[in-house]
Design an enzyme around this catalytic site. Structure first.
Site, mmCIF file in Angstrom:
data_model
loop_
_atom_site.group_PDB
_atom_site.id
_atom_site.type_symbol
_atom_site.label_atom_id
_atom_site.label_comp_id
_atom_site.label_asym_id
_atom_site.label_seq_id
_atom_site.Cartn_x
_atom_site.Cartn_y
_atom_site.Cartn_z
ATOM 1 N N CYS A 23 13.390 10.714 7.096
ATOM 2 C CA CYS A 23 13.382 10.158 8.448
ATOM 3 C C CYS A 23 14.745 10.286 9.106
ATOM 4 C CB CYS A 23 12.962 8.703 8.398
ATOM 5 S SG CYS A 23 13.885 7.788 7.172
ATOM 6 N N LYS A 82 0.841 -1.200 0.000
ATOM 7 C CA LYS A 82 0.000 0.000 0.000
ATOM 8 C C LYS A 82 0.876 1.250 0.000
ATOM 9 C CE LYS A 82 -1.797 2.738 3.037
ATOM 10 N NZ LYS A 82 -1.843 4.081 2.395
ATOM 11 N N GLU A 134 10.297 0.687 10.230
ATOM 12 C CA GLU A 134 11.255 1.783 10.025
ATOM 13 C C GLU A 134 10.500 3.056 10.333
ATOM 14 O OE1 GLU A 134 14.347 1.416 9.072
ATOM 15 O OE2 GLU A 134 14.450 -0.535 8.061
ATOM 16 N N GLU A 149 10.058 15.226 15.929
ATOM 17 C CA GLU A 149 10.376 15.209 14.503
ATOM 18 C C GLU A 149 9.479 16.230 13.798
ATOM 19 O OE1 GLU A 149 9.249 11.659 12.335
ATOM 20 O OE2 GLU A 149 11.223 11.697 11.393
#
Ligand code: NAP
Ligand code: MG
Length: 477
Positions: free
Chosen positions: A289, A181, A255, A386
């Protein structure tokens, strides 16, 4: 002062975007049972296409197709599977310009990045894992390592095609079949990849692509006949997935996010370090990331580094992603822009000092200027959370041990950077930083042969290299 450059737009004539797309199941494009959603160009807010939203019944159909295909695919000699993967890799190279243009249109990233980084890395991953397909017994996982079965894979929007390659190439090389997906805002290159699978005559059902939002992702990872779950995305959704599969037999790799420290010592080559700081946080609009989103700079050179950094930031060109001179493209979605703005405002209210070069932002689309915050302390939210945007938080340190302490003072542990002239200091820092990747005198360098993954809330498991094969084979490394 930035030089004036004449516009150098890459033509979009090479891509053929259809008005609507179905799901790719069992080797064919089919209609879904559910509704559909729009994907837009974030640089213009223009609607690009209607895309089918797979519901649980569609996902079930895709998993059943993958299960049927698994028998033949897993028993096929590795050298035959390799031929398909090499073929896919070559088609990706042949259609590289088309893929790069489509990626930039759907995602907003600069064409020079999609053309020179994303797409070449995508091809490199298929070539690399194609090479492993007939050598799995030499991977250190026992004499006859076996695939898990059906892999359910869910990926984010920041590197749509590259995250697909990181997931699909090793899964297929090891003999698994796939239901993938893509992210809701960037489905188009995955659908073009589906066409490439057809062009490569990949047996039906080996790769299935189900488009949709979070509910579709949930249906993929929680389907009882999925043996292996691979997810890249936020820590929050990663935790939800870990909960959803707990107690089942499913193997999982996650991850997740990061808040990397990019550490500059006083003996570093400053101009090179400044280039590394810029690419570390402004590459791909900071939607990375492993972005170097916390700059830790030694106090004695802080002023000089910041001065040169601001001068360099003033030369960055922001605007049309399809212009070959563009350094910083569009923010991927209105939602992400909202998150970046909110955290930047929190930085202001916590007392950090915000600076951006003056730049004209286009009037439509989603944009955020390259930004640096100074006067940041470890307690500030912009030092801890983040931001996933072009926003750098700067902290200082005096000694190597203070740098290590500050760098490791985060719930994440995906990557870090060290800039110094001394090899011994690089080795010392690398062994003390709790991060999956430590770059020395460089940043954001990737190679399919090199494992990538995190510590702590950055997730578990590794992608890439021999370690990446271990995620798709039974047996421990
Ligand atoms: P996200 O919201 O976690 O989404 C990632 C993917 O999961 C998307 O396809 C998303 O669908 C889907 N999803 C959402 N809810 C789900 C659920 N309950 N069950 C299953 N799937 C679900 O993350 P994002 O905002 O797209 O990406 C940004 C994050 O990814 C950042 O935190 C970044 O650090 C992380 N990231 C990590 C790596 C790495 O390698 N460690 C690489 C890239 C990005 P929708 O598209 O509909 O939201
Ligand atoms: Mg889009």
């Amino acid at each position: 002062m930035a030089f004036e450059y004449a516009p150098a737009p890459e033509s979009r004539a090479i891509v053929d975007i259809k008005a609507s797309y179905g799901l790719f199941i069992d080797g064919e494009f089919v209609d879904g049972h559910g509704s559909s959603f729009k994907t837009i160009n974030p640089a213009t807010e223009e609607t690009l296409a209607e895309v089918a939203e797979a519901d649980a019944a569609d996902v079930d159909r895709a998993v059943r197709a993958a299960r049927r295909a698994f028998r033949g695919w897993s028993r096929m000699p590795g050298k035959e599977r390799a031929k398909y993967l090499f073929r896919i890799a070559r088609i990706i190279q042949e259609r590289g310009r088309e893929l790069a243009v489509l990626e930039s249109i759907d995602n907003g990233k600069p064409i020079k990045e999609s053309r020179d980084v994303d797409v070449p890395q995508v091809a490199a991953n298929f070539f690399y894992f194609a090479g492993w397909a007939d050598k799995l017994e030499y991977a250190g996982l026992g004499p006859d390592p076996q695939p898990h079965g059906v892999a359910g894979q869910v990926i984010p929007w920041n590197f749509p095609l590259l995250m697909l390659a990181w997931k699909v190439a090793p899964a297929l090389a090891c003999g698994n079949t796939v239901v993938l997906k893509p992210a809701e805002t960037t489905p188009l290159t995955a659908l073009l990849f589906a066409e490439i699978c057809q062009q490569a005559d990949l047996p039906p059902g080996v790769v299935n692509i189900v488009t949709g939002a979070g509910a579709t992702g949930h249906a993929v990872v929680s389907h009882p006949d999925v043996d292996k779950v691979a997810f890249t995305g936020s820590t929050e959704v990663g935790k939800a997935i870990a909960r959803a599969v707990a107690g089942s037999e499913k193997k999982v790799t996650l991850e997740l996010g990061g808040k990397a420290a990019n550490i500059v010592f006083d003996d570093a080559p400053i101009d090179q370090a400044v280039e590394g700081i810029v690419s570390g946080i402004f590459f791909n609009q900071g939607h990375v990331c492993c972005a170097g989103s916390r700059l830790l700079v030694q106090e004695s050179v802080a002023e000089e580094v910041l001065g040169r950094l601001k001068r360099r930031m003033s030369t960055l060109r922001i605007g049309d992603p399809l212009d070959k001179n563009t350094d910083i493209g569009a923010i991927n979605s209105a939602e992400q822009l909202g998150r970046i703005r909110e955290l930047a405002e929190i930085g202001d209210s916590e007392g950090a000092e915000r600076w951006s070069p003056s730049c004209d932002l286009p009037s439509s689309g989603f944009w955020f200027p390259p930004t640096v915050f100074t006067g940041v302390t470890q307690a500030h939210r912009i030092a801890r959370e983040e931001i996933f945007g072009p926003v750098l938080s700067v902290l200082t340190f005096r000694t190597p041990s203070e740098a290590v302490e500050k760098a490791n003072n985060t719930p994440y542990g995906l990557s870090a950077g060290v800039w110094t002239d001394k090899g011994s200091r690089i080795l010392h820092m690398a062994s003390h930083l709790r991060a999956g990747v430590v770059w020395a005198n460089t940043f954001n360098k990737f190679d399919p042969a090199s494992p990538f993954g995190g510590y702590k809330e950055s997730g578990y498991g590794r992608e890439g290299g021999r370690q990446g094969l271990a995620s798709y084979l039974k047996g421990e490394i």
